[in-house]
Scaffold this active site. Structure first.
Site, PDB file in Angstrom:
ATOM      1  N   LYS A  37      -4.117  39.324  32.339  1.00  0.00           N
ATOM      2  CA  LYS A  37      -4.290  40.877  31.957  1.00  0.00           C
ATOM      3  C   LYS A  37      -3.824  41.241  30.769  1.00  0.00           C
ATOM      4  O   LYS A  37      -2.593  41.551  30.497  1.00  0.00           O
ATOM      5  CB  LYS A  37      -3.615  41.474  33.161  1.00  0.00           C
ATOM      6  CG  LYS A  37      -3.692  43.024  33.145  1.00  0.00           C
ATOM      7  CD  LYS A  37      -2.558  43.992  33.333  1.00  0.00           C
ATOM      8  CE  LYS A  37      -2.324  44.606  32.122  1.00  0.00           C
ATOM      9  NZ  LYS A  37      -3.189  45.679  31.317  1.00  0.00           N
TER      10      LYS A  37
ATOM     11  N   GLY B 179       5.950  42.649  26.185  1.00  0.00           N
ATOM     12  CA  GLY B 179       5.649  44.255  26.070  1.00  0.00           C
ATOM     13  C   GLY B 179       7.069  44.914  25.923  1.00  0.00           C
ATOM     14  O   GLY B 179       8.095  44.389  25.605  1.00  0.00           O
ATOM     15  N   SER B 180       7.093  46.190  26.616  1.00  0.00           N
ATOM     16  CA  SER B 180       8.266  46.964  26.645  1.00  0.00           C
ATOM     17  C   SER B 180       9.437  46.536  27.449  1.00  0.00           C
ATOM     18  O   SER B 180       9.086  45.835  28.309  1.00  0.00           O
ATOM     19  CB  SER B 180       8.061  48.268  26.953  1.00  0.00           C
ATOM     20  OG  SER B 180       7.372  48.649  28.122  1.00  0.00           O
ATOM     21  N   ASN B 181      10.422  46.837  27.185  1.00  0.00           N
ATOM     22  CA  ASN B 181      11.725  46.679  28.002  1.00  0.00           C
ATOM     23  C   ASN B 181      11.555  47.149  29.421  1.00  0.00           C
ATOM     24  O   ASN B 181      11.933  46.398  30.191  1.00  0.00           O
ATOM     25  CB  ASN B 181      12.860  47.170  27.111  1.00  0.00           C
ATOM     26  CG  ASN B 181      14.189  46.308  27.282  1.00  0.00           C
ATOM     27  OD1 ASN B 181      14.833  46.326  28.117  1.00  0.00           O
ATOM     28  ND2 ASN B 181      13.945  45.349  26.497  1.00  0.00           N
TER      29      ASN B 181
ATOM     30  N   VAL C 262       9.096  47.718  31.276  1.00  0.00           N
ATOM     31  CA  VAL C 262       8.076  47.361  32.033  1.00  0.00           C
ATOM     32  C   VAL C 262       8.428  45.586  32.256  1.00  0.00           C
ATOM     33  O   VAL C 262       8.541  45.398  33.499  1.00  0.00           O
ATOM     34  CB  VAL C 262       6.721  47.091  31.517  1.00  0.00           C
ATOM     35  CG1 VAL C 262       5.512  46.315  32.077  1.00  0.00           C
ATOM     36  CG2 VAL C 262       5.908  48.735  31.318  1.00  0.00           C
ATOM     37  N   GLY C 263       8.947  45.304  31.291  1.00  0.00           N
ATOM     38  CA  GLY C 263       9.494  43.808  31.415  1.00  0.00           C
ATOM     39  C   GLY C 263      10.583  43.690  32.473  1.00  0.00           C
ATOM     40  O   GLY C 263      10.494  42.871  33.409  1.00  0.00           O
TER      41      GLY C 263
ATOM     42  N   GLU D 209       9.415  38.627  27.193  1.00  0.00           N
ATOM     43  CA  GLU D 209       9.636  38.785  25.839  1.00  0.00           C
ATOM     44  C   GLU D 209       9.296  40.372  25.520  1.00  0.00           C
ATOM     45  O   GLU D 209       8.407  40.789  25.500  1.00  0.00           O
ATOM     46  CB  GLU D 209       8.335  37.877  24.905  1.00  0.00           C
ATOM     47  CG  GLU D 209       8.832  37.287  23.711  1.00  0.00           C
ATOM     48  CD  GLU D 209      10.321  36.772  23.720  1.00  0.00           C
ATOM     49  OE1 GLU D 209      11.546  37.263  23.410  1.00  0.00           O
ATOM     50  OE2 GLU D 209      10.400  35.661  24.584  1.00  0.00           O
TER      51      GLU D 209
ATOM     52  N   CYS E 148       7.625  43.104  17.517  1.00  0.00           N
ATOM     53  CA  CYS E 148       8.968  43.009  18.149  1.00  0.00           C
ATOM     54  C   CYS E 148       9.712  42.394  16.940  1.00  0.00           C
ATOM     55  O   CYS E 148      11.048  42.642  17.317  1.00  0.00           O
ATOM     56  CB  CYS E 148       8.865  42.350  19.421  1.00  0.00           C
ATOM     57  SG  CYS E 148       8.427  40.660  19.154  1.00  0.00           S
TER      58      CYS E 148
ATOM     59  N   GLN F 178       1.222  55.889  20.655  1.00  0.00           N
ATOM     60  CA  GLN F 178       2.042  55.166  19.635  1.00  0.00           C
ATOM     61  C   GLN F 178       2.304  56.217  18.540  1.00  0.00           C
ATOM     62  O   GLN F 178       3.829  56.327  18.043  1.00  0.00           O
ATOM     63  CB  GLN F 178       1.358  54.216  19.287  1.00  0.00           C
ATOM     64  CG  GLN F 178       2.383  52.846  19.036  1.00  0.00           C
ATOM     65  CD  GLN F 178       3.694  52.350  19.712  1.00  0.00           C
ATOM     66  OE1 GLN F 178       3.479  52.413  20.974  1.00  0.00           O
ATOM     67  NE2 GLN F 178       4.769  52.361  19.191  1.00  0.00           N
TER      68      GLN F 178
ATOM     69  N   GLU G 267      14.151  50.905  19.816  1.00  0.00           N
ATOM     70  CA  GLU G 267      13.029  50.253  19.076  1.00  0.00           C
ATOM     71  C   GLU G 267      11.757  51.468  18.926  1.00  0.00           C
ATOM     72  O   GLU G 267      11.583  52.264  19.862  1.00  0.00           O
ATOM     73  CB  GLU G 267      12.182  49.292  20.102  1.00  0.00           C
ATOM     74  CG  GLU G 267      10.923  48.512  19.428  1.00  0.00           C
ATOM     75  CD  GLU G 267      10.594  47.408  20.281  1.00  0.00           C
ATOM     76  OE1 GLU G 267      10.019  47.767  21.234  1.00  0.00           O
ATOM     77  OE2 GLU G 267      10.518  46.322  19.702  1.00  0.00           O
TER      78      GLU G 267
HETATM   79  N1  LIG Z   1       7.694  43.457  22.301  1.00  0.00           N
HETATM   80  C1  LIG Z   1       6.568  43.634  21.900  1.00  0.00           C
HETATM   81  O1  LIG Z   1       6.148  42.735  21.309  1.00  0.00           O
HETATM   82  C2  LIG Z   1       5.925  44.882  22.411  1.00  0.00           C
HETATM   83  C3  LIG Z   1       6.734  45.955  22.383  1.00  0.00           C
HETATM   84  N2  LIG Z   1       6.117  47.209  23.057  1.00  0.00           N
HETATM   85  C4  LIG Z   1       7.182  48.310  23.229  1.00  0.00           C
HETATM   86  O2  LIG Z   1       6.594  49.239  24.195  1.00  0.00           O
HETATM   87  C5  LIG Z   1       6.330  50.406  23.989  1.00  0.00           C
HETATM   88  C6  LIG Z   1       5.086  50.993  24.656  1.00  0.00           C
HETATM   89  O3  LIG Z   1       3.917  50.008  24.665  1.00  0.00           O
HETATM   90  P1  LIG Z   1       3.017  49.627  25.881  1.00  0.00           P
HETATM   91  O4  LIG Z   1       1.770  49.276  25.376  1.00  0.00           O
HETATM   92  O5  LIG Z   1       2.860  50.915  26.738  1.00  0.00           O
HETATM   93  O6  LIG Z   1       3.809  48.830  26.324  1.00  0.00           O
HETATM   94  P2  LIG Z   1       3.817  48.137  27.931  1.00  0.00           P
HETATM   95  O7  LIG Z   1       5.061  47.217  28.228  1.00  0.00           O
HETATM   96  O8  LIG Z   1       3.578  49.071  28.964  1.00  0.00           O
HETATM   97  O9  LIG Z   1       2.523  47.180  28.069  1.00  0.00           O
HETATM   98  C7  LIG Z   1       2.658  45.800  27.703  1.00  0.00           C
HETATM   99  C8  LIG Z   1       1.591  45.233  28.758  1.00  0.00           C
HETATM  100  O10 LIG Z   1       2.312  45.509  30.157  1.00  0.00           O
HETATM  101  C9  LIG Z   1       1.271  46.186  31.018  1.00  0.00           C
HETATM  102  N3  LIG Z   1       1.971  46.992  31.935  1.00  0.00           N
HETATM  103  C10 LIG Z   1       2.157  48.233  31.668  1.00  0.00           C
HETATM  104  N4  LIG Z   1       2.888  48.585  32.878  1.00  0.00           N
HETATM  105  C11 LIG Z   1       3.097  47.526  33.823  1.00  0.00           C
HETATM  106  C12 LIG Z   1       3.384  47.414  34.925  1.00  0.00           C
HETATM  107  N5  LIG Z   1       4.083  48.599  35.666  1.00  0.00           N
HETATM  108  N6  LIG Z   1       3.569  46.388  35.423  1.00  0.00           N
HETATM  109  C13 LIG Z   1       3.287  45.369  34.960  1.00  0.00           C
HETATM  110  N7  LIG Z   1       2.457  45.250  33.640  1.00  0.00           N
HETATM  111  C14 LIG Z   1       2.574  46.495  33.073  1.00  0.00           C
HETATM  112  C15 LIG Z   1       0.226  46.677  30.031  1.00  0.00           C
HETATM  113  O11 LIG Z   1      -0.840  47.158  30.578  1.00  0.00           O
HETATM  114  C16 LIG Z   1       0.224  45.872  28.747  1.00  0.00           C
HETATM  115  O12 LIG Z   1      -0.403  44.761  29.411  1.00  0.00           O
HETATM  116  C17 LIG Z   1       6.132  50.352  22.421  1.00  0.00           C
HETATM  117  O13 LIG Z   1       6.185  51.671  21.545  1.00  0.00           O
HETATM  118  C18 LIG Z   1       7.107  49.195  21.819  1.00  0.00           C
HETATM  119  O14 LIG Z   1       8.236  49.879  21.772  1.00  0.00           O
HETATM  120  C19 LIG Z   1       4.771  47.283  23.027  1.00  0.00           C
HETATM  121  C20 LIG Z   1       4.153  46.322  22.920  1.00  0.00           C
HETATM  122  C21 LIG Z   1       4.396  44.922  22.382  1.00  0.00           C
HETATM  123  O1  LIG Z   2       6.413  38.358  14.537  1.00  0.00           O
HETATM  124  C1  LIG Z   2       5.348  37.639  14.999  1.00  0.00           C
HETATM  125  O2  LIG Z   2       4.621  36.648  14.453  1.00  0.00           O
HETATM  126  C2  LIG Z   2       5.384  37.736  16.489  1.00  0.00           C
HETATM  127  C3  LIG Z   2       6.036  39.027  16.844  1.00  0.00           C
HETATM  128  C4  LIG Z   2       5.896  39.210  18.456  1.00  0.00           C
HETATM  129  O3  LIG Z   2       5.891  38.300  19.288  1.00  0.00           O
HETATM  130  C5  LIG Z   2       5.488  40.565  18.884  1.00  0.00           C
HETATM  131  O4  LIG Z   2       5.656  41.552  18.129  1.00  0.00           O
HETATM  132  O5  LIG Z   2       5.195  40.827  20.102  1.00  0.00           O
END
Ligand SMILES: NC(=O)C1=CN([C@@H]2O[C@H](COP(=O)(O)OP(=O)(O)OC[C@H]3O[C@@H](n4cnc5c(N)ncnc54)[C@H](O)[C@@H]3O)[C@@H](O)[C@H]2O)C=CC1
Ligand SMILES: O=C(O)CCC(=O)C(=O)O
Length: 487
Positions: free
Chosen positions: A180, A233-235, A237-238, A255, A289, A336, A390
């Site tokens: 997804k 993704g975000s903390n 949701v994770g 992650e 991240c 964002q 973040e």
């Molecule tokens: N660690 C990383 O690489 C990432 C961190 N983020 C952080 O998250 C913030 C918000 O970005 P978003 O796109 O809203 O991240 P998000 O955590 O909401 O989305 C990531 C994934 O999780 C899915 N998701 C959303 N809600 C869910 C739920 N309740 N259960 C299961 N899956 C769900 C989303 O559809 C997407 O596929 C960003 O500003 C950033 O700080 C966002 C994307 C990547």
């Molecule tokens: O720095 C990278 O290449 C990977 C970073 C990453 O996993 C992320 O931003 O979600």
């Protein structure tokens, strides 16, 4: 007026077929460089669509598991070759969907190809050890078995590399998958699925369902037939996914965020450090991240470093990621952009001094996109929101340290522990950084971002669920160990 660049509607990929959602609803994917341009439409799926995909993956899993690893690897190798042929088209699609420059998305696609090839080879590597038994007439060994059906939930910031670095090891170790992707970049994921389809994966082995995270993502976390979940993704949701998986006994891997520091020591090569901070903080518009978001500078060189950093930042060209002159693209979405702007406002309110940037970039065609200026704050202190949370945008908080101990203490004073970097030639200092820094990725004289596909990747503290992805570490997550005793 909406300018439609491509209005193709992309379908879900379930059981080897492209199918529309039962909901009959679609969502649009917008170009953040020009909000009037629609990249295409994706399915707004329901739990019923997800159930069909999980059912297909469940049905396919035994046959897939029983293939030789080398046979599974061969499919990945074919997918790599197809992706290689489509590299420009898929990179362009990713830039249109989430904004980072074409050079970056092309590099990311090349990385996706290399990941597929790496895991194709993994199909022929060992999966266990012989362990001497205390019974001299017995043979004891370990082997590994796949988890079964794996749910893959991915973000928009690395729309090619992250889905591939999760799907490729899941598949080669014998799991079937339901992916997804984030809706913002679901078309890019559909194109990766097309490569898998052309590579001839048997029906049901690879499935994609697009739709809201709260429905499809949460549905994956809760689904009793999904045996493992890998998420980036975000903390917030994770954590929810981890709790749901734990409650029903599924394996999970999370992650999440980072608040990555760079320490610039008094003996650092300042030009090298400035270059690395600029790329670490501003490439991908800070949406990694592993991005640099805090720069802790030794008091002796603070002013000189600051001047150099601001001077270099002035040279950054902002624009559409598809224009060759663009160094930094827009934020990936309006929400964002708003998040980044609200953090900047908070920084000012809490007393940090804005050195450069701080505003939405709106000149000429930029008015149509979600652009923000690269931003640097001076006079930051550890208690400020912009130093703790973040931001996921091109924002640097500068902090001054009077000693090495203070620099390390500041670096560790956040809830995250993903990546950290130091600039110094002092061996004693760099070794104490390696030992004392609470981060899963330690970088010396290099930018904080920079993940190599053959090495373990993951964080400490709230950055991850303490598991690691990529390289050989992926095997730990995507398989279970069986210890076998034969007499
Ligand atoms: N660690 C990383 O690489 C990432 C961190 N983020 C952080 O998250 C913030 C918000 O970005 P978003 O796109 O809203 O991240 P998000 O955590 O909401 O989305 C990531 C994934 O999780 C899915 N998701 C959303 N809600 C869910 C739920 N309740 N259960 C299961 N899956 C769900 C989303 O559809 C997407 O596929 C960003 O500003 C950033 O700080 C966002 C994307 C990547
Ligand atoms: O720095 C990278 O290449 C990977 C970073 C990453 O996993 C992320 O931003 O979600």
């Amino acid at each position: 007026m909406i300018t439609t660049v491509q209005t193709k509607t992309y379908l879900n990929y379930i059981n080897g077929e492209w199918v529309a959602s039962i909901s009959n609803e679609v969502e649009k994917s917008l170009n953040p460089a020009d909000k009037q341009a629609i990249v295409g439409y994706v399915q707004k799926s329901t739990k019923d669509d997800l159930n069909l995909a999980v059912e297909a993956a469940k049905k396919a899993k035994d046959k897939w598991r029983k293939l030789a690893g080398s046979e599974r690897g061969e499919y990945l190798y074919k997918a790599a070759q197809i992706l290689e042929k489509r590299i420009d088209e898929i990179a362009e699609c990713a830039t249109r969907e989430m904004g980072k420059t074409f050079a970056e998305t092309k590099g990311e696609t090349a990385r996706g190809i290399a990941i597929l090839k790496y895991y194709a080879g993994e199909g022929m590597r060992k999966v266990g050890d012989v362990i001497p038994s205390t019974d001299s007439s017995a043979l004891m060994f370990t082997t590994r078995v796949p988890l079964g059906v794996v749910g893959v939930i991915t973000p928009w910031n690395f729309p090619i590399a992250i889905p591939i670095w999760k799907m490729a090891p899941a598949l080669v170790y014998g799991n079937t998958i339901v992916v997804k992707p984030a809706t913002e970049t679901a078309i890019t994921c559909a194109k990766i699925m097309e490569c898998f389809e052309e590579a001839g994966f048997p029906a049901g082995v690879v499935n994609m369902v697009t739709g809201p995270g709260s429905v499809i993502g949460q549905g994956i976390a809760d689904h009793e037939d999904i045996n493992g979940i890998t998420f980036t993704g975000s903390n917030g949701v994770g954590k929810r996914i981890g709790q749901a998986a734990l409650a029903r006994g599924a394996k999970y891997q999370l992650e999440m965020g980072g608040k990555n520091p760079v320490i610039v020591a008094a003996d650092a090569d300042l030009n090298l450090a400035v270059e690395a901070v600029i790329t670490g903080a501003f490439r991908s518009t800070g949406q990694k991240c592993t991005a640099t978001s805090r720069v802790i500078v030794a008091a002796e060189v603070y002013e000189e470093f600051k001047q150099l950093l601001v001077k270099e930042t002035k040279g950054i060209s902002i624009g559409d990621g598809l224009d060759s002159g663009t160094w930094m693209g827009p934020c990936a979405s309006e929400s964002q952009l708003n998040t980044v702007l609200s953090y900047i406002e908070k920084g000012v309110e809490e007393g940090a001094a804005l050195l450069i940037g701080g505003k939405r970039a709106e000149e000429g065609p930029q008015a149509n996109g979600f652009y923000v200026e690269p931003t640097i704050f001076d006079n930051c202190t550890s208690d400020m929101t912009i130093v703790q949370e973040e931001i996921f945008g091109p924002v640097i908080a500068l902090l001054k340290a009077d000693s090495v101990e203070e620099a390390l203490q500041l670096a560790n004073s956040v809830e995250y522990g993903l990546s950290a970097s130091i600039f110094t030639a002092n061996i004693k200092l760099l070794l104490s950084f390696v030992n004392d820094m609470e981060a899963g990725l330690i970088r010396v004289n290099a930018e904080s971002a920079g993940v190599e596909l053959q090495a373990p990747f993951g964080g400490m503290k709230n950055s991850s669920s303490h598991s690691r992805e990529q390289g050989e570490a992926a095997k730990e997550f995507f398989t279970s160990i069986k210890t076998v005793f034969v007499k």
